[in-house]
Scaffold this active site. Structure first.
Site, short mmCIF file in Angstrom:
data_model
loop_
_atom_site.label_atom_id
_atom_site.label_comp_id
_atom_site.label_asym_id
_atom_site.label_seq_id
_atom_site.Cartn_x
_atom_site.Cartn_y
_atom_site.Cartn_z
NE ARG A 82 -3.94 1.92 2.37
CZ ARG A 82 -4.12 2.67 3.45
NH1 ARG A 82 -3.44 2.41 4.56
NH2 ARG A 82 -4.96 3.67 3.44
CG HIS A 107 -1.41 5.15 -0.67
ND1 HIS A 107 -2.30 5.88 0.10
CD2 HIS A 107 -2.08 4.03 -1.04
CE1 HIS A 107 -3.45 5.21 0.19
NE2 HIS A 107 -3.33 4.08 -0.49
CG ASN A 131 -1.10 8.83 2.09
OD1 ASN A 131 -1.71 7.91 1.55
ND2 ASN A 131 -0.32 9.66 1.42
CG HIS A 147 -7.90 -3.63 -2.80
ND1 HIS A 147 -8.89 -2.91 -3.42
CD2 HIS A 147 -6.97 -2.72 -2.41
CE1 HIS A 147 -8.58 -1.62 -3.42
NE2 HIS A 147 -7.42 -1.49 -2.81
#
Length: 319
Positions: free
Chosen positions: A62, A66, A94, A191
């Site tokens: 992740r 990001h 975040n 995911h």
């Protein structure tokens, strides 16, 4: 009208060219002479952290996503806020990011071996690959040679795709970064790892719209389960749920759940909203091998978007 279309085409070509040229500027053997042990050091660090905490791989993957979706993969997500500047890591999407210490640990070990050579952006890209592999997913060669960025703004995290996005919003977000619909569906498979807080899917189970309290695309029994975890007046601080039943294993369960209408986020379920994306969901649900191949290809493509300028000595501050 024709002029507008022409301008859009030119801008898309420029973006595509910049992405391709960035990919071409990276190389698999970038540190062969200057820091040959870099991959071993990163893998060892990620493995040690994962042995203690099984949520580490999801956090690292992740973190890399990001980072790449704001200013490219330049480790700007690792920078600390300073003075009046609020950095990306303190932007709303975040604040739940973690595992920064693993990148710090890897950087420290690398600096002791080959100081001033390896970028934090490369360490993060390698750590994301190792996270997937250690979770039972595919391995791949990571192109290296990224530079670290010097700018990090919390306000720019608005560019990150939201879990409430519809299919056209997702497509726009990915295409702006030179990524295709196949990349969108393949990368969404990330995911399969991790956990979501109630805030990211509350929109689907409470006051969905004027006619439905619950999103009608959500499996009713699954919706009831989510409602019990996240009641409307939720008092539990970190309430939420794992993204799939095998949330520490990198597999294709995610796609099977979407077909069963048990995707956690709106942005997961909308992958059934176009024939193209629906076919890909079906393909990846049927064949884990097809998913792995597509995921690797898309990860290399996404992680090769870079716009940094330096090699940071400390991943949290600019030189």
């Amino acid at each position: 009208m024709a002029l507008a279309i022409m301008v859009t085409l030119v801008l898309n070509l420029i973006l595509l060219f910049s992405v391709v040229s960035t990919v071409n500027s990276l190389s698999f053997n970038y540190y062969e002479k200057t820091c040959p042990d870099v991959e071993f050091i990163v893998a060892k660090t990620v493995k040690a952290a994962t042995a203690v905490d099984k949520t580490v791989p999801a956090a690292l993957l992740r973190l890399h996503f990001h980072d790449c979706f704001v200013r490219g993969c330049d480790a700007s997500v690792l920078l600390n806020s300073k003075g009046s500047n609020k950095a990306e890591k303190d932007g709303p999407p975040n604040v739940s990011l973690h595992a920064f210490f693993i990148i710090d640990n890897a950087k420290k070990a690398i600096e002791a071996t080959c100081p001033g050579v390896v970028s934090c952006a490369d360490i993060l890209a390698l750590a994301a690959r190792d996270a997937v592999f250690l979770s039972g997913g595919p391995g791949w060669d990571v192109p290296k040679g990224r530079k670290d960025g010097r700018i990090s703004k919390a306000s720019e995290t608005i560019q990150l795709p939201s879990p409430t996005f519809n299919i056209s919003q997702l497509q726009k977000s990915f295409s702006q970064r030179g990524l295709s619909m196949e990349d969108l569906v393949a990368l969404s498979g990330g995911h399969t790892l991790g956990f979501s807080h109630c805030s990211s899917f509350r929109n689907r189970i409470h006051n969905f719209n004027a006619t439905h309290d619950v999103d009608p695309t959500l499996n009713p029994s699954f919706a009831a389960k989510l409602k019990s975890i996240c009641p409307i007046k939720n008092q539990v601080k970190n309430a939420g749920t794992t993204l799939d039943a095998s949330s520490t294993t990198f597999d294709n369960t995610y796609y099977k759940l979407i077909i069963q209408r048990k995707g956690i986020f709106s942005s997961d379920q909308v992958l059934l909203d176009t024939p193209n994306t629906k076919d890909l969901v079906s393909k990846f649900a049927t064949s884990q091998d097809a998913f792995y191949k597509a995921f690797v290809k898309s990860m290399i493509k996404m992680s090769s978007i870079n716009g940094g300028q330096e090699v940071r000595k400390d991943c949290r501050v600019v030189n």
